[in-house]
Design a protein around this motif. Sequence first.
Motif, PDB file in Angstrom:
ATOM      1  N   TYR A 433     -17.183  22.079   6.688  1.00  0.00           N
ATOM      2  CA  TYR A 433     -16.832  20.678   6.901  1.00  0.00           C
ATOM      3  C   TYR A 433     -15.867  20.171   5.827  1.00  0.00           C
ATOM      4  N   GLY A 434     -16.159  20.461   4.557  1.00  0.00           N
ATOM      5  CA  GLY A 434     -15.293  19.981   3.479  1.00  0.00           C
ATOM      6  C   GLY A 434     -13.888  20.538   3.579  1.00  0.00           C
ATOM      7  N   GLU A 435     -13.779  21.838   3.842  1.00  0.00           N
ATOM      8  CA  GLU A 435     -12.460  22.453   3.980  1.00  0.00           C
ATOM      9  C   GLU A 435     -11.730  21.912   5.200  1.00  0.00           C
ATOM     10  N   ALA A 436     -12.509  21.638   6.270  1.00  0.00           N
ATOM     11  CA  ALA A 436     -11.887  21.075   7.480  1.00  0.00           C
ATOM     12  C   ALA A 436     -11.309  19.696   7.210  1.00  0.00           C
ATOM     13  N   GLN A 437     -12.021  18.890   6.413  1.00  0.00           N
ATOM     14  CA  GLN A 437     -11.506  17.556   6.099  1.00  0.00           C
ATOM     15  C   GLN A 437     -10.216  17.638   5.292  1.00  0.00           C
ATOM     16  N   ALA A 438     -10.151  18.589   4.360  1.00  0.00           N
ATOM     17  CA  ALA A 438      -8.921  18.754   3.578  1.00  0.00           C
ATOM     18  C   ALA A 438      -7.764  19.187   4.476  1.00  0.00           C
ATOM     19  N   GLN A 439      -8.014  20.094   5.401  1.00  0.00           N
ATOM     20  CA  GLN A 439      -6.969  20.527   6.320  1.00  0.00           C
ATOM     21  C   GLN A 439      -6.550  19.387   7.254  1.00  0.00           C
ATOM     22  N   LEU A 440      -7.497  18.536   7.617  1.00  0.00           N
ATOM     23  CA  LEU A 440      -7.174  17.424   8.516  1.00  0.00           C
ATOM     24  C   LEU A 440      -6.090  16.526   7.922  1.00  0.00           C
ATOM     25  N   ASN A 441      -6.193  16.233   6.642  1.00  0.00           N
ATOM     26  CA  ASN A 441      -5.191  15.361   6.015  1.00  0.00           C
ATOM     27  C   ASN A 441      -3.798  15.983   6.109  1.00  0.00           C
ATOM     28  N   ASP A 442      -3.693  17.275   5.819  1.00  0.00           N
ATOM     29  CA  ASP A 442      -2.400  17.953   5.896  1.00  0.00           C
ATOM     30  C   ASP A 442      -1.892  18.013   7.335  1.00  0.00           C
ATOM     31  N   TYR A 443      -2.789  18.322   8.263  1.00  0.00           N
ATOM     32  CA  TYR A 443      -2.374  18.451   9.657  1.00  0.00           C
ATOM     33  C   TYR A 443      -1.907  17.121  10.227  1.00  0.00           C
TER      34      TYR A 443
END
Length: 637
Positions: A433-443
């Motif tokens: 979940y944490g890594e997904a949230q970080a990727q969400l910002n970039d995406y």
Amino acid sequence: MTSLSPSTSTGFEPLQRAFATYLKATNLYPGLRLDCSERAGRLLLLAEHKAPEVSAPSDLLKELELAFRDVVPRVGLPEADWATVTALPVRIYLKLKAVAQPYAMHTFTWHPEDAAQVIFPATAAPSEVHTEVATTASDRPDGLADVGAFEPDVSAAEASTRTDSPGLGFSDAALALPDTAVQPPAGPGWGERSQIWARQSLRSLRYYWSYGLAGLILVGSGAFAYALSRPCVVGSCDRLDQATEHYDLAQATLASSPTGEDLATAQADLQTAIDMLAPIPTWSAYYDVAQGDLGRYQGSIASLKAITHAQALAGEAANLSQAPPHPVERWVKVHMLWQQAIDQLSTISADSPAFDYSQQKLREYRANYSAIGRRIVAEEEAEANFSTAIQTGDLARQRMETANSLAGWQLAAKEWQAAIKGLSLIPQGTMVYGEAQAQLNDYRQQLNRASNRSTLEEAGARNYHQAVQAARNAAAAEAKGQWTLAVGQWQQAVASAQQIPSDTILAEEGGVLLETYQPALANAQNRLRTAVTLQTLTTNLAQLCELSATPCTVREDASQIRVVLSSQYAEPLRQAITPPAADGTFAFTNQLNPSSQQLIEQIITTSHQVDRQVAVYDAQGGFVARYRPDLGGFIKN
């Protein structure tokens, strides 16, 4: 069910009076009455009160424990063998007066060493040690089946009668102890009698039999004495009743939501029951009954061991589940531990005293098993969504780097949207979940970039296509001589080409279009002006020549504008030509009538407006004159 053996209540009157005074002074619970008794070396306290049941019995039981620890050091216990121990087990029961069975129980151990001088005053050592071992009655922990164990009206005579063992000089309880712990009775017992028989036999037969035969007789006599000395061989078998009491105690302990301490207590009671029946030999008349009970007790203790094992597995599973999130592998291990705990509890038969408790735990463990199963599914789906989203994001990034058309940028934007959707499906509490949230910002930033570029490219393509279409329409209008429409379409084509954004893929092609469309627009504008001027000239000539036999016409050739006049206007112009000047131009004399003079002025104006030569011919095609705007005059050729 065999009834419980009676408890001993003799000597507890001072303690009961002290408890009554304490309860009255503290008002611990309205109408609470406390009776004391002893059974099998365990002190039993029965607290009775009127209905209803106490809402929090465990709190009241702990208060009664504190009362015990406060009162006993000041009052003391009866002077008895069971009280002279370093650790005294105590059980407190809560019971309604109108109900036969207690509804709550509390067990604890009291160590009297700190108050030894108060509880056990110094007494003179007995002058004579009695070797007779008396049997002791066992207690019921939960007092569930027979409340008579708490009746304090058992007389000393009855207690004495119940502690005597018939037959042998020592009780079955003593026989349960190791052989070295069994003391011979005061009188001639079976052991001494066997020795006497052996000596008498040896003396009477020493002259008639060999020493080998005498030894055989001696051994046989000893074996016979040993066989008779085994538990439940001679007389009654009180071990059966005592073992049943311990079994009933275990059942009572497990009756309602037992704690870990209760499980240990029940297991100890069952083990005591098993230890009491195990020594009964095969030649005992009670052997078959003992074996039946022994099998039942062993099954019950196996059930308790299964519960204990299941609880250990559940504890390990709970510990591994702490501080989530965890990888799928760890959740799978927790899932297996819950399954193993469930398998352990599933082995408990319906006739086991722990069956109800095991069913309660089974429901809890199965709920936990299902919850962990859902957690595994959530983690697996989260990992799958994360992996797919990352792959889609990498593909979208490649699309952006190689996009050379509107379709390429639109596809990149759609792939960024798909990647963002995949990351958004990952629930909170999972490992990624944490890594997904970080990727969400970039995406999301990449999606904005791709969407903006796609919008620009879409606008560029739209303007490009509009410019091309307008140019086609302008060319078609030119072919029809519709110069006004042609000018308008060329203007639209130029404007659309100019609106193609400079940083788009079609920006360069838009520049190429402008290089073509802008000259075409200028030409169309010139042609429109010429057409308008010629139309004006044609209209004027039509009015001038409307009364003549031949009409006056205006025609546009490739190199000039050709004006054909009727003879009545062409001939006077030819006659009025003046001699040429040095530059070859000439003028007309003032002898022309006003109409002809107006015609000359109209030709000059038209020639300058369209910036082209205007040649004048008569109706027969004869040349009259030519006006050149560059020379500013008429010439004869």
